[in-house]
Design an enzyme around this catalytic site. Structure first.
Site, PDB file in Angstrom:
ATOM      1  N   LYS A   5      34.716  51.064  25.871  1.00  0.00           N
ATOM      2  CA  LYS A   5      35.169  52.453  25.945  1.00  0.00           C
ATOM      3  C   LYS A   5      36.082  52.821  24.831  1.00  0.00           C
ATOM      4  O   LYS A   5      35.674  53.888  24.054  1.00  0.00           O
ATOM      5  CB  LYS A   5      35.900  52.703  27.247  1.00  0.00           C
ATOM      6  CG  LYS A   5      36.269  54.009  27.511  1.00  0.00           C
ATOM      7  CD  LYS A   5      36.918  54.135  28.810  1.00  0.00           C
ATOM      8  CE  LYS A   5      35.886  54.222  29.883  1.00  0.00           C
ATOM      9  NZ  LYS A   5      36.462  54.932  31.062  1.00  0.00           N
ATOM     10  N   GLU A   8      38.537  40.854  23.005  1.00  0.00           N
ATOM     11  CA  GLU A   8      37.367  39.805  22.969  1.00  0.00           C
ATOM     12  C   GLU A   8      35.938  40.670  22.603  1.00  0.00           C
ATOM     13  O   GLU A   8      35.560  39.997  21.520  1.00  0.00           O
ATOM     14  CB  GLU A   8      37.206  39.257  24.362  1.00  0.00           C
ATOM     15  CG  GLU A   8      38.382  38.599  24.904  1.00  0.00           C
ATOM     16  CD  GLU A   8      39.366  39.536  25.812  1.00  0.00           C
ATOM     17  OE1 GLU A   8      39.864  39.352  26.671  1.00  0.00           O
ATOM     18  OE2 GLU A   8      39.145  40.949  25.539  1.00  0.00           O
ATOM     19  N   GLY A  54      35.247  50.268  34.651  1.00  0.00           N
ATOM     20  CA  GLY A  54      34.623  49.371  34.151  1.00  0.00           C
ATOM     21  C   GLY A  54      33.632  48.533  34.953  1.00  0.00           C
ATOM     22  O   GLY A  54      32.470  48.447  34.667  1.00  0.00           O
ATOM     23  N   ARG A  55      34.263  48.180  36.243  1.00  0.00           N
ATOM     24  CA  ARG A  55      33.325  47.373  37.287  1.00  0.00           C
ATOM     25  C   ARG A  55      32.378  48.264  37.673  1.00  0.00           C
ATOM     26  O   ARG A  55      31.510  47.603  38.529  1.00  0.00           O
ATOM     27  CB  ARG A  55      34.524  46.567  38.047  1.00  0.00           C
ATOM     28  CG  ARG A  55      35.481  47.324  38.712  1.00  0.00           C
ATOM     29  CD  ARG A  55      36.208  46.721  39.415  1.00  0.00           C
ATOM     30  NE  ARG A  55      37.678  47.180  39.941  1.00  0.00           N
ATOM     31  CZ  ARG A  55      38.490  47.991  39.454  1.00  0.00           C
ATOM     32  NH1 ARG A  55      38.569  47.693  37.943  1.00  0.00           N
ATOM     33  NH2 ARG A  55      39.431  48.579  40.005  1.00  0.00           N
ATOM     34  N   GLU A 113      39.543  42.448  41.361  1.00  0.00           N
ATOM     35  CA  GLU A 113      39.903  43.314  40.440  1.00  0.00           C
ATOM     36  C   GLU A 113      40.084  44.679  41.136  1.00  0.00           C
ATOM     37  O   GLU A 113      41.336  45.295  40.717  1.00  0.00           O
ATOM     38  CB  GLU A 113      39.113  43.665  39.222  1.00  0.00           C
ATOM     39  CG  GLU A 113      39.876  44.262  38.066  1.00  0.00           C
ATOM     40  CD  GLU A 113      39.128  44.226  36.811  1.00  0.00           C
ATOM     41  OE1 GLU A 113      39.639  43.191  35.984  1.00  0.00           O
ATOM     42  OE2 GLU A 113      38.597  44.795  36.493  1.00  0.00           O
ATOM     43  N   HIS A 148      24.637  21.314  49.126  1.00  0.00           N
ATOM     44  CA  HIS A 148      24.664  20.260  48.651  1.00  0.00           C
ATOM     45  C   HIS A 148      26.161  20.076  47.743  1.00  0.00           C
ATOM     46  O   HIS A 148      26.419  19.214  46.834  1.00  0.00           O
ATOM     47  CB  HIS A 148      23.730  19.668  47.670  1.00  0.00           C
ATOM     48  CG  HIS A 148      22.320  19.587  48.372  1.00  0.00           C
ATOM     49  ND1 HIS A 148      22.091  18.337  48.969  1.00  0.00           N
ATOM     50  CD2 HIS A 148      21.473  20.439  48.849  1.00  0.00           C
ATOM     51  CE1 HIS A 148      20.726  18.605  49.791  1.00  0.00           C
ATOM     52  NE2 HIS A 148      20.315  19.693  49.646  1.00  0.00           N
ATOM     53  N   LYS A 175      47.428  41.100  28.328  1.00  0.00           N
ATOM     54  CA  LYS A 175      47.014  41.445  27.371  1.00  0.00           C
ATOM     55  C   LYS A 175      47.973  41.675  26.103  1.00  0.00           C
ATOM     56  O   LYS A 175      48.115  41.443  25.056  1.00  0.00           O
ATOM     57  CB  LYS A 175      46.170  42.729  27.600  1.00  0.00           C
ATOM     58  CG  LYS A 175      44.877  42.379  28.191  1.00  0.00           C
ATOM     59  CD  LYS A 175      44.007  43.872  28.229  1.00  0.00           C
ATOM     60  CE  LYS A 175      42.710  43.687  28.777  1.00  0.00           C
ATOM     61  NZ  LYS A 175      42.025  44.995  28.803  1.00  0.00           N
TER      62      LYS A 175
END
Length: 546
Positions: free
Chosen positions: A210, A216, A270-271, A356, A387, A515
């Site tokens: 955005k 990153e 964002g999510r 979040e 398993h 951050k």
């Protein structure tokens, strides 16, 4: 006169009633609830938008549900649902609406932000996305050397990565456009591994940020651009990079033409952003028609959540039962168990969505909570999980709630294998609920010829406590429509939980502090003192790096 201090949910009559009910329920077994109600498997179900929820294996009865619905009404769930869909600023700490539902609605839907209709803007961006996707898929958009685009790389992180990555994985058999790839981690190994499989002249990058300043994402984008121009030239950037962003100046400075920037809005968290231009990579890979089906499925779930009474509402039931298990029955965590290999990334997506959103320690009013908010959410696909950690789910001392998700129809020709998968899914849910007593174990072992001290020594290791709650969600198949409905179901479940806990599901201030410290470490040319441990670790790394 001073305003009254808001009550914590835990201090309310509904919470106290649920706590008292849970205490009375301490020795109740789910198997006994089935014995008391022969029709329980028909009564404790809910179905809509192609999703069938069986919650009969929960430690709950009609009294439990009545108390939970009373709690929901006490917390104003109906009113908060209206505020959410009405575009009110339910994200109070950022003074924003949360209108991700508008992203999958038709143009005529009357979603508004601060009184202004947003449907035309949303549809305009969606049409631009579709036109661009078709140009790439048809070969009209080509790379700098004139070759067709064969691969598309999504560069983003968090919500700019997990949603489209999940969609492309889940719908992989339907991909008929450029092959999608995803790079998120600032660990350069992911980018290096991805680029090693690609050719610069046939690769298109979608940079999703955005602000176009996410650390990153920008690091990966800059290295991807360097890889590209080392084989082509700097002018090739314009043909091989597009952006999903709102920062036109930074996008242009990077070398991406503003016409190739796809925007979105501050009311898109964002999510919750998969449905926006953040889904561009998925649209290019799958085609606009399938992406529209994904949106239609999500919109159908929005309509169900918005209009269906609480008692028959899929997200409401999932949210209420999650809070019941976590806050009143003490379940240690919540496990996602999709019995579908193509949903292997579902737990990763759901983790960010839930933890979040609801990993908060204060209420909307800024008061500390005196109860647990989100449980740890985790999981993996069945039958692999059987398993691995199912041993703990069955016999560990802590109880964990489980959501099983199973497609009824397979998308492969091996019907016998899908029958085995289905049998495993149903058997695991049954075993968690039923358990196995010492008497049952003794009878089994005696039938095998074991007796005496050896028999008695073996029994404790084979006893299963049972009485472990789970939901079973059936979907017809993993296609775009039902995947969209499933993802929207869990989005709204997350919102329901936040209302019950009185917290804001749409901010994420907890992400920011780390951050800030990272930025200090990276920008300083001299030694930065954060704490004695970190300082020593930095010195150690610098020593090894010499």
């Amino acid at each position: 006169m001073n305003a009254p201090i808001p009550k914590s949910p835990s201090a309310t009559p509904a919470w106290r009633a649920l706590s008292a009910h849970a205490a009375r329920f301490a020795d109740v077994r789910i198997a006994d609830l089935f014995a008391a109600d022969p029709q329980r498997a028909q009564h404790y179900v809910c179905e809509d938008v192609g999703i069938y929820l069986d919650y009969s294996k929960q430690r709950a009865n009609h009294e439990t549900l009545d108390l939970l619905f009373s709690f929901a009404r006490q917390q104003g769930l109906d009113a908060w649902r209206t505020r959410l869909f009405g575009g009110e600023h339910v994200n109070n700490t950022e003074n924003r609406a949360a209108l991700h539902m508008a992203l999958r609605a038709p143009r005529v839907a009357d979603f508004r932000d601060a009184g202004r209709r947003v449907g035309d803007e949303v549809q305009d961006v969606r049409e631009r996305m579709a036109a661009f996707a078709e140009r790439v898929r048809d070969g009209e958009w080509r790379g700098a050397t004139g070759k067709r685009i064969t691969d598309i790389v999504n560069i983003g992180i968090g919500g700019s990565d997990l949603g489209p990555r999940l969609v492309c994985s889940a719908l992989s058999p339907a991909i008929d456009g450029p092959r999608p790839h995803f790079v998120a981690n600032v660990d350069g190994a992911e980018l290096h591994q991805t680029l090693s499989r690609l050719r610069p002249e046939t690769t298109l990058f979608v940079v999703v940020s955005k602000t176009f300043a996410t650390q990153e994402t920008l690091a990966n984008a800059l290295h991807a651009r360097a890889w590209l121009i080392s084989s082509l030239d700097i002018e090739a950037t314009a043909q091989h990079f597009v952006a999903v962003s709102t920062n036109e100046e930074a996008v242009s400075a990077f070398g991406i033409a503003p016409d190739n920037m796809f925007g979105f809005w501050d009311w898109v968290g964002g999510r919750y952003s998969l449905w926006s231009a953040v889904g561009l990579t998925a649209m290019v890979a799958l085609g606009p028609r399938r992406f529209d089906a994904l949106l239609r499925g999500a919109h159908a779930m929005d309509t169900h959540f918005r209009r269906t009474p609480l008692e028959h509402n899929l997200p409401v039931l999932l949210g209420l039962l999650a809070v019941w298990n976590h806050n009143f029955l003490g379940c240690a965590s919540h496990v996602m168990a999709p019995y579908a290999q193509r949903l292997s990334l579902f737990s990763d997506w759901a983790q960010q969505l839930e933890m979040e959103s609801n990993g908060k320690g204060v209420t909307r009013d800024g008061l500390p909570v005196d109860f647990q908010t989100t449980p740890v959410l985790w999981g993996n696909v069945g039958s692999n999980a059987q398993h691995a950690y199912f041993q703990m789910l069955h016999q560990g001392p802590a109880v964990h709630a489980v959501d099983f998700i199973l497609p009824v129809f397979a998308d492969h020709p091996f019907r016998d294998m899908h029958r085995k998968l289905t049998a495993n899914c149903f058997a695991q849910a049954s075993a968690l609920m039923r358990g196995k007593t010492a008497d049952e174990v003794r009878e089994e072992l005696q039938a095998k010829g074991l007796e005496g001290d050896a028999l008695e020594a073996a029994i404790p290791h084979r006893v299963f406590p049972g009485n472990r709650p789970s939901n079973m969600l059936l979907i017809p198949r993993i296609d775009a429509f039902h995947l969209g409905a499933l993802l929207a179901l869990y989005e709204h479940r997350t919102f329901v939980e936040s209302v019950l806990w009185g917290i804001n599901a749409f901010d994420q201030w907890g992400v920011e502090f780390g951050k800030q410290l990272t930025k200090r470490l990276l920008e300083s040319e001299t030694e930065v003192s954060l704490d004695p441990s970190t300082d020593e670790l930095m010195r150690k790394v610098q020593f090894y790096a010499r």
